[in-house]
Design an enzyme around this catalytic site. Structure first.
Site, PDB file in Angstrom:
ATOM      1  N   GLY A  51       0.839  -1.208   0.000  1.00 61.36           N
ATOM      2  CA  GLY A  51       0.000   0.000   0.000  1.00 61.36           C
ATOM      3  C   GLY A  51       0.867   1.249   0.000  1.00 61.36           C
ATOM      4  O   GLY A  51       1.841   1.324   0.760  1.00 61.36           O
ATOM      5  N   ARG A  63       1.241  -5.093  -5.365  1.00 60.71           N
ATOM      6  CA  ARG A  63       1.510  -6.311  -4.606  1.00 60.71           C
ATOM      7  C   ARG A  63       1.717  -7.405  -5.652  1.00 60.71           C
ATOM      8  O   ARG A  63       0.980  -7.495  -6.621  1.00 60.71           O
ATOM      9  CB  ARG A  63       0.328  -6.601  -3.679  1.00 60.71           C
ATOM     10  N   ASP A  99       6.490  -5.009   6.057  1.00 61.81           N
ATOM     11  CA  ASP A  99       7.356  -6.158   6.360  1.00 61.81           C
ATOM     12  C   ASP A  99       7.209  -7.266   5.313  1.00 61.81           C
ATOM     13  O   ASP A  99       8.129  -8.049   5.096  1.00 61.81           O
ATOM     14  CB  ASP A  99       7.151  -6.682   7.786  1.00 61.81           C
ATOM     15  N   THR A 102       4.203   2.592   5.714  1.00 59.69           N
ATOM     16  CA  THR A 102       2.791   2.201   5.679  1.00 59.69           C
ATOM     17  C   THR A 102       2.043   3.109   6.639  1.00 59.69           C
ATOM     18  O   THR A 102       2.549   3.448   7.708  1.00 59.69           O
ATOM     19  CB  THR A 102       2.563   0.740   6.096  1.00 59.69           C
ATOM     20  N   ASP A 141      -0.259   2.297   8.387  1.00 58.50           N
ATOM     21  CA  ASP A 141      -0.755   1.513   9.529  1.00 58.50           C
ATOM     22  C   ASP A 141       0.146   1.587  10.746  1.00 58.50           C
ATOM     23  O   ASP A 141      -0.272   1.248  11.847  1.00 58.50           O
ATOM     24  CB  ASP A 141      -0.894   0.039   9.128  1.00 58.50           C
ATOM     25  N   ASP A 169       2.349  -0.455  11.617  1.00 60.76           N
ATOM     26  CA  ASP A 169       2.224  -1.794  12.248  1.00 60.76           C
ATOM     27  C   ASP A 169       3.404  -2.699  11.937  1.00 60.76           C
ATOM     28  O   ASP A 169       3.279  -3.917  11.903  1.00 60.76           O
ATOM     29  CB  ASP A 169       0.932  -2.478  11.775  1.00 60.76           C
ATOM     30  N   ARG A 172      -5.541  -1.691   8.736  1.00 58.81           N
ATOM     31  CA  ARG A 172      -5.513  -3.132   8.446  1.00 58.81           C
ATOM     32  C   ARG A 172      -5.877  -3.892   9.732  1.00 58.81           C
ATOM     33  O   ARG A 172      -6.973  -3.708  10.244  1.00 58.81           O
ATOM     34  CB  ARG A 172      -4.158  -3.570   7.899  1.00 58.81           C
TER      35      ARG A 172
END
Ligand code: F6P
Length: 336
Positions: A15, A76, A107, A135, A137, A139, A181
């Site tokens: 993303g 992706r 990751d 990202t 996120d 995360d 996410r």
């Protein structure tokens, strides 16, 4: 004696995130400053598989530091997960004479990069890889901060501040879904920053009565007439949550899904500076032959960590920040 690094490839994968362009710019400019040439690989790993690349000179990255998105496109790649796909990617790396690749993404991107480097080593081809965490996120286990998170927070906050105006006028409840996410970092930071009545995150099991109904009721008793419920997309369905609020509190919420707007926009100062420093450090690590690495942040400081170790790291969710959110809600109606 390690050979001097002559050429680096740079790509963005997964993303997209505001700040990716600043990272690309920093990689290209840092490489050129060291006499290392740079190749932009387009559309993530598919660019290596399909030989989709462009030479990058200093003017290739002019006037992009303030632009969201990624000038190298992103994607992706399922094919890259296959042996054939990785072999095609490797042959492109050899064709281009790449000594290293800087992979900007999450990751999953880093795992792909590490796999490619290992496959290259089996063929006695030294291909260093360096990861830059990007990202919205936030995360990624090895890094306290990921490029794009601050800009996405600011975008969501700006949208919710606008929502608050109309919710206040109509004395309504707004249920807002933010991205993230499977993580709640975005939702919690945004929730604290907008003074949400309630925030739902995947890291915390939902107790509907305690986490939503009771909070709205207490806020109402404290004199509040409009309510903001921020929901991380991984924490549940905003439609179902809204329906339950209607049934159990007797108000008729309005649902807003912020969606991909959180992925765009001009990167914030934090994202521009973080991306620039990460790009610089990634090239420095490659030039100094420090092996496969991730440029991460730990407690606000940049650190270059071994990629294999970085990929094992897990991120701990700081639940005490959830307590801060709860203690700041205007619902102290005197009820103990
Ligand atoms: O990982 C970034 C992210 O925006 C997530 O927050 C979100 O769930 C996902 O990407 C959306 O993916 P896509 O852009 O493929 O719809």
């Amino acid at each position: 004696m390690d050979q001097k690094v002559k050429r680096i490839g740079v790509l963005t994968s997964g993303g997209d995130a505001p700040g990716m362009n600043a990272a690309i710019r920093a990689v290209v400019r840092s490489a050129l400053a060291r006499g290392i040439s740079c190749v932009g690989i387009r559309r993530g790993w598919n660019g290596l598989i399909g030989s989709d690349f462009i030479p990058m000179d200093t003017s290739s990255v002019s006037h992009i530091i303030d632009k969201g998105g990624t000038l190298l496109y992103t994607a992706r790649s399922d094919e890259f997960r296959t042996v054939e796909g990785q072999n095609k990617a490797l042959s492109t790396c050899k064709l281009l004479g790449l000594d290293a690749i800087v992979a900007i993404g999450g990751d999953g991107t880093f795992r792909g990069a590490l796999e490619l480097s290992r496959r290259a080593a089996e063929l006695n081809y030294k291909l260093q890889v360096a990861g830059i965490p990007a990202t919205i996120d936030n995360d990624i286990g090895c890094s306290h901060y990921t490029i794009g998170f601050d800009t996405a927070c600011n975008t969501a906050i700006e949208c919710i501040d606008k929502l608050r105006d109309t919710m206040q006028s109509h004395e309504r409840c707004s249920v807002v879904e933010v991205m993230g996410r499977h993580a709640g970092y975005l939702a919690l930071s945004v929730g604290i920053s907008v003074g949400a009545t309630a925030v739902l995150i995947p890291e915390r099991e939902l107790n509907f009565e305690q986490d939503i109904v009771d909070k709205i009721r207490r806020a109402r008793l404290a004199g509040t007439t409009h309510y903001m419920v921020v929901v991380a997309e991984g924490a549940g369905s905003t439609t179902e949550i809204s329906q339950r609020i209607h049934e159990e509190v007797g108000i008729d919420p309005r649902v807003t899904v912020l969606g991909h707007i959180q992925r765009g926009g001009s990167p914030s100062a934090k994202d521009r500076e973080t991306a620039s420093c990460m790009g610089y450090n990634a090239v420095q690590a490659i030039a100094e032959h420090r092996g496969n690495c991730v440029v991460a942040t730990q407690d606000g400081r940049l650190t270059v960590m071994e990629m294999e170790e970085a990929l094992k790291m897990k991120k701990t969710f700081h639940m005490e920040r959830y307590q801060i959110l709860e203690s700041l809600i205007n619902n102290n109606c005197g009820l103990v």
